[in-house]
Design an enzyme around this catalytic site. Structure first.
Site, mmCIF file in Angstrom:
data_model
loop_
_atom_site.group_PDB
_atom_site.id
_atom_site.type_symbol
_atom_site.label_atom_id
_atom_site.label_comp_id
_atom_site.label_asym_id
_atom_site.label_seq_id
_atom_site.Cartn_x
_atom_site.Cartn_y
_atom_site.Cartn_z
ATOM 1 C CB ALA A 182 -0.925 0.000 1.206
ATOM 2 C CB CYS B 52 -17.740 -45.903 -3.427
ATOM 3 S SG CYS B 52 -18.376 -44.279 -3.881
ATOM 4 C CE LYS C 126 20.791 -23.995 -23.772
ATOM 5 N NZ LYS C 126 19.416 -23.770 -24.162
ATOM 6 C CB CYS D 28 -17.175 -39.754 -6.207
ATOM 7 S SG CYS D 28 -17.793 -40.868 -4.945
ATOM 8 N NE ARG E 239 20.455 -16.277 -30.684
ATOM 9 C CZ ARG E 239 20.329 -17.467 -31.230
ATOM 10 N NH1 ARG E 239 19.229 -18.159 -31.049
ATOM 11 N NH2 ARG E 239 21.299 -17.958 -31.956
ATOM 12 C CE LYS F 80 27.399 -18.498 -20.206
ATOM 13 N NZ LYS F 80 26.488 -17.445 -19.753
HETATM 14 S S1 IVH Z 1 25.099 -17.848 -22.837
HETATM 15 C C1 IVH Z 1 27.630 -16.680 -26.311
HETATM 16 N N1 IVH Z 1 23.933 -18.652 -20.644
HETATM 17 O O1 IVH Z 1 20.461 -20.719 -24.477
HETATM 18 C C2 IVH Z 1 26.856 -17.432 -25.320
HETATM 19 N N2 IVH Z 1 22.703 -18.821 -22.670
HETATM 20 O O2 IVH Z 1 22.143 -20.387 -27.532
HETATM 21 C C3 IVH Z 1 25.442 -16.989 -25.327
HETATM 22 N N3 IVH Z 1 20.421 -19.675 -22.389
HETATM 23 O O3 IVH Z 1 18.695 -19.058 -26.411
HETATM 24 C C4 IVH Z 1 24.530 -17.732 -24.471
HETATM 25 N N4 IVH Z 1 20.524 -19.949 -20.214
HETATM 26 O O4 IVH Z 1 19.035 -17.574 -24.314
HETATM 27 C C5 IVH Z 1 23.807 -18.502 -21.969
HETATM 28 N N5 IVH Z 1 23.004 -19.306 -18.596
HETATM 29 C C6 IVH Z 1 22.894 -19.133 -19.923
HETATM 30 C C7 IVH Z 1 21.714 -19.463 -20.618
HETATM 31 C C8 IVH Z 1 21.652 -19.294 -21.996
HETATM 32 C C9 IVH Z 1 19.761 -20.058 -21.297
HETATM 33 C C10 IVH Z 1 19.842 -19.715 -23.744
HETATM 34 C C11 IVH Z 1 20.048 -18.475 -24.544
HETATM 35 C C12 IVH Z 1 19.991 -18.971 -25.966
HETATM 36 C C13 IVH Z 1 20.538 -20.345 -25.829
HETATM 37 C C14 IVH Z 1 22.003 -20.331 -26.208
#
Ligand code: IVH
Length: 697
Positions: free
Chosen positions: A39, A431, A126, A446, A147, A307
């Site tokens: 609120a 039943c 992911k 039921c 994208r 990564k």
């Molecule tokens: S990195 C250059 N990290 O997966 C690297 N992508 O092609 C770019 N995605 O649709 C991607 N979770 O949106 C990265 N932790 C994550 C991710 C991720 C999901 C998706 C992204 C894309 C596909 C990668």
């Protein structure tokens, strides 16, 4: 009213309001730790709205009032990405070998010998949603784009502005803001938000959505931002696009993991499910750990992403056509599969609801073999248009029971529209009582009540469930035997099981029932929320049970609440309030509660005033953050104990955090706690605090 000249006072007030609203939005949406009631937020919001109305010159693009826009876009404009949005190589081998293959490639590219130390990786989830590029200039969100084909996406700025988790303005001093900061991440929909949305669709008799990912993607690409605003969307940041004038990237030895921390410090949501891992072995452990907890996550993931942690090494590795050599996606088994609908059965549920259930050709989905899936009700079955013999999409994600998400191809034979080859039974298959559908309702039920063995069995199973009383060993088989053998008719009778009664069972059942007696004995103490949930009141799920427990504090108050009082509870509407009231208006239900109490059950109650957290609770007013793996408590259990003690669990560490509870492999939150000087506890110290033993910090 004519807009008057803007006074310095009005301008200063607008700036102050914007700052406050941004801060509260961050606390609310990102940290999940609001400092003011809704609120109050609304009041500040309306004051700013009025100021802007009177002086349109004060309206800035980053104003919180610009989140919800009534304006309809003409079509989505094309946006050329300053830095292409690449895809990522996928490792489809869902075993640990997938991590090894990636690490081996990286080591080869970097020309590392066998004796060189392991490569350090940042491992994360992911997310299964829609990739988005958020462009911040001097800290202000100026554009959001999908994208698209990677080179060119669609401008969805107005839609993204409606998502509470996406900051319109980055946190921090204006002077420190990068000239350009493009943040990349995923727009997704939480599973509970998705289920609620579909539940609403079902109640309205409208088409249900297939899965959270498609729903999120569809919501973002709407022409009317109001449509996007009506869908509950969330966001996680995971990387960068174009960057200009940001000191971070020029620091020595910057890492991806630290980059994510830096994004979080800007107020962007960053998942805490991430870890720095050493070499292939570290990645394999992460892959396995996340997989084990996949179902418990509040959102869908389709894998994890590794990564190379060092940004310098990332640069050295570079790109192979459209994919970076420094990252890989390591998949998990899919949560959707296609299979054949072999037949349709019906099941009688806890509340007597008769559910059509699809019998399926066995299919491996979401990590298990599925042979049954719910079709919810007759009307949904008809809407989906599925018939025996069709190829259907089965979805199994999280704790949610597998369901038929849609149909991809018709089975052979003639197809007459609107006449499915399935009928609801007129009598309960268990039943024999009449099956009825309330006028205008969608569910068939039921009418047998607890006379119906199916309802009795379901009530017992629900009561014993992991999220209810959590009684180990009371599974389908034993419940069948206990109910069919006439040993148990009501919940309290569970606690009267003894050797004499058990003798009526066959040897195996007798043994498991004896174990059950021990489990019942040791599990007699629980929380009020769990107990309320365990009673199986129609429409009272786990979340509602928690709200009720928090609001009323004691069973007696809940049992005697009027419909009006029930309506005062967070998220309780007329249907739920009525259902709770009706439940406790039945003498036999009140008796069940009394008999359970008499059998020795106890549940944490507090006698404080309704709605407020009683100051007497050991953690009243305290905010805690959990990180790492505790020796004996799961995250859910720790959270529950803290909440029962009046505390709050937040997602990230800030100056407002009172304690950080750290277990093994605690990550950045622990570092943050040390940096801010927040007290850090281990499990033992947490337990001492919960027990009310002074200040552990
Ligand atoms: S990195 C250059 N990290 O997966 C690297 N992508 O092609 C770019 N995605 O649709 C991607 N979770 O949106 C990265 N932790 C994550 C991710 C991720 C999901 C998706 C992204 C894309 C596909 C990668």
């Amino acid at each position: 009213m004519q807009p008057g000249p803007v006074s310095a006072d009005a301008a200063a007030r607008a700036t102050a309001l914007r700052e406050q609203l941004h801060r509260h939005a961050h606390l609310y949406y990102v940290l999940d730790a609001p400092e003011v009631p809704d609120a109050e937020y609304d009041r500040l919001f309306r004051e700013l709205q009025a100021l802007e109305e009177a002086h349109p010159a004060l309206r800035t693009p980053d104003s919180p009032t610009q989140r919800v826009l009534g304006r309809v876009l003409d079509g989505l404009a094309a946006v050329r990405h300053a830095v292409p949005m690449l895809s990522i190589q996928t490792e489809t081998d869902t075993t640990a070998a997938g991590a090894q293959a990636f690490d081996a490639r990286v080591r080869r590219e970097l020309e590392l010998g066998d004796d060189a130390p392991p490569v350090e990786y940042s491992a994360e989830l992911k997310f299964d949603g829609l990739a988005i590029n958020l462009r911040y200039e001097h800290g202000v969100l100026v554009q959001a784009a999908t994208r698209g084909d990677g080179e060119t996406g669609e401008d969805v700025t107005q839609n993204i502005r409606t998502i509470g988790q996406v900051p319109l303005k980055l946190l921090g001093s204006t002077a420190a803001m990068p000239e350009v900061l493009e943040v990349r991440g995923e727009i997704y929909m939480r599973r509970d938000d998705f289920e609620r949305l579909n539940e609403r669709q079902r109640e309205k008799g409208e088409k249900t959505y297939i899965n959270p990912r498609n729903t999120a993607a569809g919501a973002v690409r709407q022409l009317d931002p109001a449509t996007t605003a009506s869908r509950p969307l969330s966001f996680f940041a995971y990387g960068l696009g174009e960057v200009r004038g940001w000191a971070f990237v020029d620091e020595d030895a910057p890492t991806h993991f630290a980059l994510l921390d830096a994004l979080a410090a800007f107020g962007l949501p960053v998942s805490s499910e991430r870890r720095v891992c050493a070499g292939a072995a570290g990645l394999a452990v992460f892959h396995r750990d996340v997989q084990a907890r996949r179902d418990a996550l509040p959102f869908d993931i389709d894998g994890v992403v590794y990564k190379v942690n060092s940004l310098a090494l990332q640069q050295r590795l570079g790109f192979k056509t459209r994919e970076p050599r420094w990252a890989v996606a390591h998949k998990y088994p899919a949560q959707e599969q296609v299979t054949r609908l072999a037949g349709i059965d019906v099941q009688v549920g806890r509340t007597g609801k008769i559910t059509p259930v699809a019998r399926l050709a066995p299919v491996f989905v979401g990590g298990t073999t599925v042979t049954n899936a719910t079709l919810h009700n007759l009307f949904e079955l008809r809407r989906k248009g599925v018939r025996v013999g069709d190829e259907v999409i089965v979805r199994r994600a999280g704790d949610v029971i597998p369901e038929i998400a849609g149909r991809i191809a018709a089975g052979p034979g003639p197809r007459r529209p609107y006449v499915p080859n399935f009928r609801m039974p007129l009598a309960c298959p268990v039943c024999g009582s009449a099956v009825r559908r309330e006028k205008g309702g969608i569910d068939h039920r039921c009418t047998g009540g607890l006379f119906c063995a199916a309802q009795r069995k379901q009530a017992l199973l629900h009561f014993a469930g992991r999220r209810a009383m959590d009684i180990e060993g009371l599974g389908d088989k034993l419940v069948d035997q206990l109910v069919d053998g006439g040993l148990i008719r009501t919940l309290p009778e569970l606690y009267k099981l003894d050797a004499a009664r058990l003798a009526a069972l066959d040897r195996m059942a007798e043994k498991s029932a004896a174990n059950l007696v021990a489990a019942l004995e040791s599990g007699k103490h629980t929380t009020l929320a769990r107990f309320v949930y365990a009673l199986g009141i129609r429409h009272v799920g786990e979340a509602t049970a928690k709200d009720l427990a928090r609001h009323f504090g004691a069973m007696a108050r809940l049992m005697d609440a009027t419909v009006e009082q029930l309506l005062e509870v967070n998220d309780v509407g007329p249907v739920v309030a009525q259902s709770i009231h009706t439940f406790f208006a039945q003498p036999h239900n009140r008796e069940v509660v009394e008999q359970l109490r008499a059998a020795g059950l106890t549940w944490g109650e507090h006698e404080g005033s309704a709605a407020a957290t009683p100051a007497s609770l050991p953690l009243a007013g305290k905010t805690l953050v959990l990180t790492g793996t505790l020796p004996s408590l799961s995250r859910d259990e720790a959270k529950e104990l803290i909440e029962a003690a009046g505390g709050k669990v937040a997602g990230s560490v800030s100056k407002k955090t009172h304690y950080v509870v750290a277990g093994a492999e605690a990550g950045s939150k622990l570092d943050k706690a040390r940096e801010l000087g927040v007290a850090v506890l281990d499990e033992g110290q947490l337990r001492a605090l919960l027990a009310g033993h002074g200040d552990a910090g």
